[in-house]
Design a protein around this motif. Structure first.
Motif, mmCIF file in Angstrom:
data_model
loop_
_atom_site.group_PDB
_atom_site.id
_atom_site.type_symbol
_atom_site.label_atom_id
_atom_site.label_comp_id
_atom_site.label_asym_id
_atom_site.label_seq_id
_atom_site.Cartn_x
_atom_site.Cartn_y
_atom_site.Cartn_z
ATOM 1 N N GLN A 83 0.820 -1.213 0.000
ATOM 2 C CA GLN A 83 0.000 0.000 0.000
ATOM 3 C C GLN A 83 0.851 1.259 0.000
ATOM 4 O O GLN A 83 0.488 2.265 -0.607
ATOM 5 C CB GLN A 83 -0.929 -0.008 1.217
ATOM 6 N N GLU A 211 -8.492 -2.184 0.078
ATOM 7 C CA GLU A 211 -8.685 -0.804 -0.352
ATOM 8 C C GLU A 211 -7.393 -0.021 -0.159
ATOM 9 O O GLU A 211 -6.801 -0.035 0.923
ATOM 10 C CB GLU A 211 -9.824 -0.155 0.429
ATOM 11 N N THR A 212 -6.960 0.665 -1.191
ATOM 12 C CA THR A 212 -5.668 1.355 -1.195
ATOM 13 C C THR A 212 -5.841 2.742 -1.821
ATOM 14 O O THR A 212 -6.595 2.898 -2.791
ATOM 15 C CB THR A 212 -4.625 0.542 -1.994
ATOM 16 N N TYR A 213 -5.125 3.690 -1.280
ATOM 17 C CA TYR A 213 -5.189 5.059 -1.805
ATOM 18 C C TYR A 213 -4.118 5.254 -2.858
ATOM 19 O O TYR A 213 -2.934 4.993 -2.637
ATOM 20 C CB TYR A 213 -5.009 6.081 -0.681
ATOM 21 N N GLN A 219 -7.429 8.908 -5.536
ATOM 22 C CA GLN A 219 -8.642 8.131 -5.309
ATOM 23 C C GLN A 219 -8.274 6.782 -4.711
ATOM 24 O O GLN A 219 -7.121 6.333 -4.804
ATOM 25 C CB GLN A 219 -9.399 7.906 -6.619
ATOM 26 N N ASN A 220 -9.254 6.134 -4.091
ATOM 27 C CA ASN A 220 -9.084 4.790 -3.571
ATOM 28 C C ASN A 220 -9.405 3.775 -4.670
ATOM 29 O O ASN A 220 -10.254 4.029 -5.539
ATOM 30 C CB ASN A 220 -9.988 4.548 -2.368
#
Length: 347
Positions: A83, A211-213, A219-220
């Motif tokens: 991430q 979920e990763t930014y 955006q994710n």
């Protein structure tokens, strides 16, 4: 030694505490002394191994308050490190390099190879997002005490990110140390026990993702990852794959269709002259009866490559393996080597 005004931590404890805030810490997972299990998930609260009944902790010394485990696996979680590649603008812009530079004449990156392209064709939903990560795994044993008379072998496991361009993916900052399997002996087939935390993370990354930014697109997104291959020498290959690389059945390609034989006097396995079957049918080397094994020509085609479904059916027929290193020695595996014994009638 340092200039005035420096802000380096005063000691190792404060250094580790500062790094832990960056998500770069590690976990200590107790393991059985005989490598039977990890005290992890369903075994987290056990006080002794359910396989060999070895106690988890060493006897306490007089006045000691903290319990000390016989063996500890140091595990560095993979997901936070992946991430962070998208949280930095320096690395984020390079994580889709393979999608923009996939069509070239010369192979300069794994994305130019047939294995990568075959994977994309097999799993188009995964390949549709170039931000999904392709990984490689490497492990080997080394002795940290090379000058000591006491042998000690520990096994680091390193994860490589292949989304990055070739001048980055093999550099030290992007080769993530995932765990250090403790010694003093090689884990052997019990390496599966220590790889379980990594397998759990890889399953999560493959099935549901995390979920990763994405700092570049602001955006994710749902980041997924796949382990493409492993890199090791032949003994390490045996540990990672479970295929024995010793004896006459050592070739993982020929398997039971091997043409290996035992030397007459040394009684060691030899694969001399096994390569001619891979030559084209009209090759003149196939008909030379006295320049390879005397009096023998080669007319057989190479062994057929098994499909993934075939390999899966073979593995499902194998007996269950009990992990661990019993005090009395190795655990025999039912049926090991029986096929070659029956075929040769000599050993």
């Amino acid at each position: 030694m340092l200039p005035n005004g420096e802000k380096l931590p005063e000691n190792l404890y404060k250094t580790k505490k500062q790094l832990s805030k960056l998500g770069l810490g590690y976990k200590k997972i107790d393991a059985c002394e005989n490598s039977c299990i990890l005290y992890y998930k369903e075994n987290k609260d056990r006080q002794e191994c359910p396989v060999c009944f070895h106690p988890r902790y060493k006897p306490r010394k007089s006045g000691g308050r903290k319990q000390v485990s016989f063996k500890v696996l140091r595990y560095l979680p993979l997901i936070p490190r992946l991430q962070r590649l998208y949280a930095s603008s320096y690395t984020c812009e390079h994580m889709s390099w393979h999608a923009k530079n996939g069509s070239v004449d010369d192979m300069a990156h794994p994305s130019h190879g047939e294995a990568w392209k075959h994977f994309d064709g097999t799993y188009p939903s995964f390949a549709s997002d170039p931000r999904n990560i392709r990984l490689g795994l490497c492990t080997d044993g080394f002795s940290p005490f090379s000058n000591s008379s006491i042998p000690y072998s520990c096994w680091p496991v390193i994860i490589t990110v292949y989304n990055l361009p070739p001048w980055m993916c093999m550099q030290k900052p992007f080769m993530f140390l995932n765990m250090v399997i403790p010694g003093p002996k090689s884990p052997g087939k019990n390496i599966d026990v220590f790889l379980r935390p990594l397998v759990d993370e890889l399953k999560t990354l493959w099935t549901s993702g995390v979920e990763t930014y994405d700092v570049c697109n602001k955006q994710n997104f749902n980041m997924r990852a796949a382990l493409m291959w492993t890199i090791s020498d032949f003994p390490g290959y045996a540990m990672l794959s479970g295929w024995s690389t010793h004896g006459c059945l050592a070739c993982p390609y020929c398997m039971k269709k091997t043409k290996s034989f035992l030397l007459k006097y040394g009684r060691k396995a030899s694969w001399f002259d096994c390569h001619r079957q891979f030559l084209p049918p009209s090759h003149h080397y196939r008909r030379q009866a006295y320049k390879f094994r005397k009096g023998r020509i080669e007319n057989d085609p190479p062994p057929l490559r098994l499909s993934g479904e075939d390999m899966c059916r073979i593995v499902e027929q194998l007996p269950d393996i009990t992990f661990g290193k019993p005090p009395g020695g190795k655990q025999p595996i039912d049926g090991f080597g029986i096929y070659f014994q029956n075929r040769s009638g000599k050993h």
